[in-house]
Design a protein around this motif. Structure first.
Motif, PDB file in Angstrom:
ATOM      1  N   TYR A   1      31.227  40.489  37.260  1.00  0.00           N
ATOM      2  CA  TYR A   1      32.206  41.215  36.438  1.00  0.00           C
ATOM      3  C   TYR A   1      32.559  42.564  37.073  1.00  0.00           C
ATOM      4  O   TYR A   1      33.737  42.926  37.192  1.00  0.00           O
ATOM      5  CB  TYR A   1      31.652  41.441  35.032  1.00  0.00           C
ATOM      6  CG  TYR A   1      32.530  42.331  34.189  1.00  0.00           C
ATOM      7  CD1 TYR A   1      33.713  41.846  33.632  1.00  0.00           C
ATOM      8  CD2 TYR A   1      32.196  43.672  33.969  1.00  0.00           C
ATOM      9  CE1 TYR A   1      34.539  42.668  32.880  1.00  0.00           C
ATOM     10  CE2 TYR A   1      33.003  44.497  33.220  1.00  0.00           C
ATOM     11  CZ  TYR A   1      34.179  43.992  32.679  1.00  0.00           C
ATOM     12  OH  TYR A   1      35.000  44.817  31.934  1.00  0.00           O
TER      13      TYR A   1
ATOM     14  N   GLY B   1      34.499  42.071  40.161  1.00  0.00           N
ATOM     15  CA  GLY B   1      35.835  41.622  39.781  1.00  0.00           C
ATOM     16  C   GLY B   1      36.721  42.785  39.358  1.00  0.00           C
ATOM     17  O   GLY B   1      37.901  42.848  39.714  1.00  0.00           O
ATOM     18  N   GLN B   2      36.125  43.726  38.618  1.00  0.00           N
ATOM     19  CA  GLN B   2      36.878  44.885  38.141  1.00  0.00           C
ATOM     20  C   GLN B   2      37.191  45.877  39.253  1.00  0.00           C
ATOM     21  O   GLN B   2      38.338  46.316  39.408  1.00  0.00           O
ATOM     22  CB  GLN B   2      36.064  45.600  37.055  1.00  0.00           C
ATOM     23  CG  GLN B   2      36.210  44.973  35.674  1.00  0.00           C
ATOM     24  CD  GLN B   2      37.416  45.537  34.949  1.00  0.00           C
ATOM     25  OE1 GLN B   2      37.352  46.563  34.294  1.00  0.00           O
ATOM     26  NE2 GLN B   2      38.546  44.866  35.074  1.00  0.00           N
ATOM     27  N   TYR B   3      36.177  46.226  40.042  1.00  0.00           N
ATOM     28  CA  TYR B   3      36.313  47.375  40.929  1.00  0.00           C
ATOM     29  C   TYR B   3      36.487  47.022  42.407  1.00  0.00           C
ATOM     30  O   TYR B   3      36.873  47.888  43.196  1.00  0.00           O
ATOM     31  CB  TYR B   3      35.099  48.298  40.760  1.00  0.00           C
ATOM     32  CG  TYR B   3      34.965  48.776  39.340  1.00  0.00           C
ATOM     33  CD1 TYR B   3      35.884  49.681  38.803  1.00  0.00           C
ATOM     34  CD2 TYR B   3      33.944  48.309  38.517  1.00  0.00           C
ATOM     35  CE1 TYR B   3      35.785  50.114  37.488  1.00  0.00           C
ATOM     36  CE2 TYR B   3      33.824  48.734  37.196  1.00  0.00           C
ATOM     37  CZ  TYR B   3      34.754  49.635  36.691  1.00  0.00           C
ATOM     38  OH  TYR B   3      34.661  50.045  35.391  1.00  0.00           O
TER      39      TYR B   3
ATOM     40  N   LEU C   1      40.678  42.932  39.414  1.00  0.00           N
ATOM     41  CA  LEU C   1      41.197  41.993  38.428  1.00  0.00           C
ATOM     42  C   LEU C   1      41.274  42.669  37.064  1.00  0.00           C
ATOM     43  O   LEU C   1      40.684  43.726  36.839  1.00  0.00           O
ATOM     44  CB  LEU C   1      40.282  40.766  38.330  1.00  0.00           C
ATOM     45  CG  LEU C   1      40.048  39.944  39.607  1.00  0.00           C
ATOM     46  CD1 LEU C   1      39.040  38.835  39.325  1.00  0.00           C
ATOM     47  CD2 LEU C   1      41.347  39.363  40.132  1.00  0.00           C
ATOM     48  N   SER C   2      41.984  42.048  36.137  1.00  0.00           N
ATOM     49  CA  SER C   2      42.020  42.539  34.762  1.00  0.00           C
ATOM     50  C   SER C   2      40.673  42.278  34.095  1.00  0.00           C
ATOM     51  O   SER C   2      39.847  41.503  34.600  1.00  0.00           O
ATOM     52  CB  SER C   2      43.129  41.833  33.982  1.00  0.00           C
ATOM     53  OG  SER C   2      42.854  40.441  33.891  1.00  0.00           O
TER      54      SER C   2
ATOM     55  N   SER D   1      40.183  38.515  33.196  1.00  0.00           N
ATOM     56  CA  SER D   1      39.981  37.717  34.406  1.00  0.00           C
ATOM     57  C   SER D   1      38.625  37.997  35.038  1.00  0.00           C
ATOM     58  O   SER D   1      37.974  37.089  35.564  1.00  0.00           O
ATOM     59  CB  SER D   1      41.099  37.984  35.410  1.00  0.00           C
ATOM     60  OG  SER D   1      42.348  37.526  34.923  1.00  0.00           O
ATOM     61  N   SER D   2      38.167  39.246  34.990  1.00  0.00           N
ATOM     62  CA  SER D   2      36.833  39.581  35.501  1.00  0.00           C
ATOM     63  C   SER D   2      35.757  38.920  34.660  1.00  0.00           C
ATOM     64  O   SER D   2      34.752  38.416  35.183  1.00  0.00           O
ATOM     65  CB  SER D   2      36.637  41.099  35.515  1.00  0.00           C
ATOM     66  OG  SER D   2      37.551  41.725  36.378  1.00  0.00           O
TER      67      SER D   2
ATOM     68  N   LEU E   1      35.763  35.234  35.558  1.00  0.00           N
ATOM     69  CA  LEU E   1      35.115  35.024  36.848  1.00  0.00           C
ATOM     70  C   LEU E   1      33.592  35.039  36.684  1.00  0.00           C
ATOM     71  O   LEU E   1      32.885  34.178  37.228  1.00  0.00           O
ATOM     72  CB  LEU E   1      35.548  36.099  37.837  1.00  0.00           C
ATOM     73  CG  LEU E   1      34.940  36.008  39.240  1.00  0.00           C
ATOM     74  CD1 LEU E   1      35.417  34.753  39.956  1.00  0.00           C
ATOM     75  CD2 LEU E   1      35.301  37.258  40.052  1.00  0.00           C
ATOM     76  N   ALA E   2      33.094  36.007  35.932  1.00  0.00           N
ATOM     77  CA  ALA E   2      31.646  36.089  35.690  1.00  0.00           C
ATOM     78  C   ALA E   2      31.135  34.868  34.948  1.00  0.00           C
ATOM     79  O   ALA E   2      30.056  34.343  35.261  1.00  0.00           O
ATOM     80  CB  ALA E   2      31.335  37.357  34.894  1.00  0.00           C
TER      81      ALA E   2
END
Length: 417
Positions: A109, A112-114, A118-119, A122-123, A126-127
């Motif tokens: 997560y 995915g974010q940083y 991703l939004s 979406s993060s 993904l997690a």
């Protein structure tokens, strides 16, 4: 008609190869999914007229196809686990589920974010899709014959089999979390209490209970029918029927079907009045069906790769995939097992072989079917494909040799050092 015969010939050849693959893979120390992936590349290259993904599958079709493969595999995983594993044996897969899995999810997560930028939904997705290890592609490192494994109190294969059986269902609430946050539009509008009590606690509880009860009822029925009427059920097909029935009933009764199927197989395996030979026959039947479906899935996955699926993300997605497989899962596994009395090499093997696969594909396609407004859909599919491909190749090249090494050293059957 010519296309029809080409498809039959191509798929027939692929399934025919599967008859020799288990023995061949042991000899050349390469897992069968790698060979099947190469067959998929070949069939795509010679233009066999299958309905190749272009490069993505239809979400709903992919959801249904991956769903049936996963539940069949989970039934097989439940039937593999014998009745003589102690609490010390169960401690390892439980730590992997309740400590390693959250560490992997939080890491995915945040990256995915940083890193992937991703939004939030979406993060989260993904997690969630990367949370479960795979009971299908990880066959090389899981339990084999259910009649031969009961004495292996500290078994690497047992830990990985039990982990895959449990976390494929426990990952479901987090896919719901991503969908519900996406639907709400923000964390602030999201109803956390409803998700926690309903999608997490209640559905997990119901899935476990429903599966356990159905497995026990089937075991009781098999025993009593023969005892009082002389009617003997000795067809492996029962395992497939039990799989589909359990999954459907659990989902209808608001439970998680993945957990229900695993626990149905698990509780039937524990029902000692049903003969071990018949349990083995049930396991062998679902194992054969799983292999057949796996052939089709990997061939189409190979075609999707050849058709450009891996081009849908950039260098960040590729880097993330390698980081997740090579660093995040192994480190998270070692952290969870740090206090367990087990040899260091066994801990590393359990941590390293956290293979991702078809379960991740199911959760991703399921989320897309539930909510079609997810941003970065192509990137999520591509990153997931990279992780599955890396798992197939990396673990496929190392698992046979690693398991052979541990067998020679005795780590697959003796107590820890």
């Amino acid at each position: 008609m010519k296309d029809h015969y080409l498809i039959l010939a191509g798929l027939g050849l692929a399934t025919l190869i599967m008859a020799w693959l288990p023995s061949l893979s042991q000899k050349i120390k390469v897992s069968s999914p790698i060979i099947l992936l190469l067959v998929g590349f070949l069939l795509f290259s010679v233009d066999i007229p299958l309905l190749w993904p272009d490069p993505l599958w239809n979400d709903q079709w992919l959801m249904y196809f991956s769903e049936i493969i996963v539940i069949i595999s989970l039934m097989g995983a439940g039937l593999k686990i014998g009745a003589h594993y102690s609490w010390s044996s169960w401690k390892k897969p439980l730590l992997l589920v309740f400590l390693t899995m959250p560490i992997c999810m939080v890491s995915a997560y945040l990256l995915g974010q940083y890193f992937l930028v991703l939004s939030v939904p979406s993060s989260l997705l993904l997690a969630a899709v990367l949370a479960p290890t795979d009971p299908v592609l990880a066959a090389e490192v899981q339990l084999k014959d259910p009649l031969e494994q009961e004495e292996d109190e500290n078994n690497i294969r047992f830990s990985l089999t039990a982990e895959a059986g449990l976390n494929d269902g426990i990952a479901y609430p987090f896919s719901y979390l991503a969908v519900l946050v996406a639907q709400a539009g923000s964390w602030a509008a999201f109803n956390f209490t409803d998700w926690l009590w309903d999608k997490f606690f209640l559905k997990i509880f119901l899935g476990i209970v429903i599966g356990f009860v159905i497995g026990r009822l089937i075991g009781f029925l098999l025993d009593r029918l023969y005892k009082y009427t002389g009617v003997e059920t000795f067809v492996g097909f029962l395992a497939l029927s039990l799989t589909i029935t359990t999954y459907g009933i659990s989902e209808l009764l608001h439970g998680y079907g993945f957990l229900a199927v695993f626990f149905a197989g698990f509780s039937l395996r524990y029902y000692e009045k049903v003969s071990g030979d018949y349990k083995k026959k049930l396991h062998d039947f679902v194992h054969e069906v799983e292999h057949l479906l796996l052939v089709v899935w990997i061939i189409l996955f190979g075609g999707s790769i050849m058709n450009g699926m891996l081009t849908l993300t950039d260098w960040r997605g590729i880097t993330f995939a390698f980081i997740f497989v090579l660093l995040i899962r192994p480190l998270a596994g070692l952290i969870a097992l740090a206090g367990v009395k087990e040899s260091k090499r066994s801990k590393f093997a359990i941590s390293f072989f956290g293979i991702r696969g078809i379960g991740s594909v199911f959760y991703l396609s399921w989320a897309m079917v539930q909510f079609d407004g997810f941003e970065y859909k192509n990137e999520l599919y591509s990153i997931t494909a990279y992780i599955i491909l890396i798992s197939i190749v990396l673990h496929g090249l190392t698992a046979p040799s690693a398991m052979d090494y541990f067998r020679r050293k005795g780590d697959l059957s003796k107590k820890p050092e």
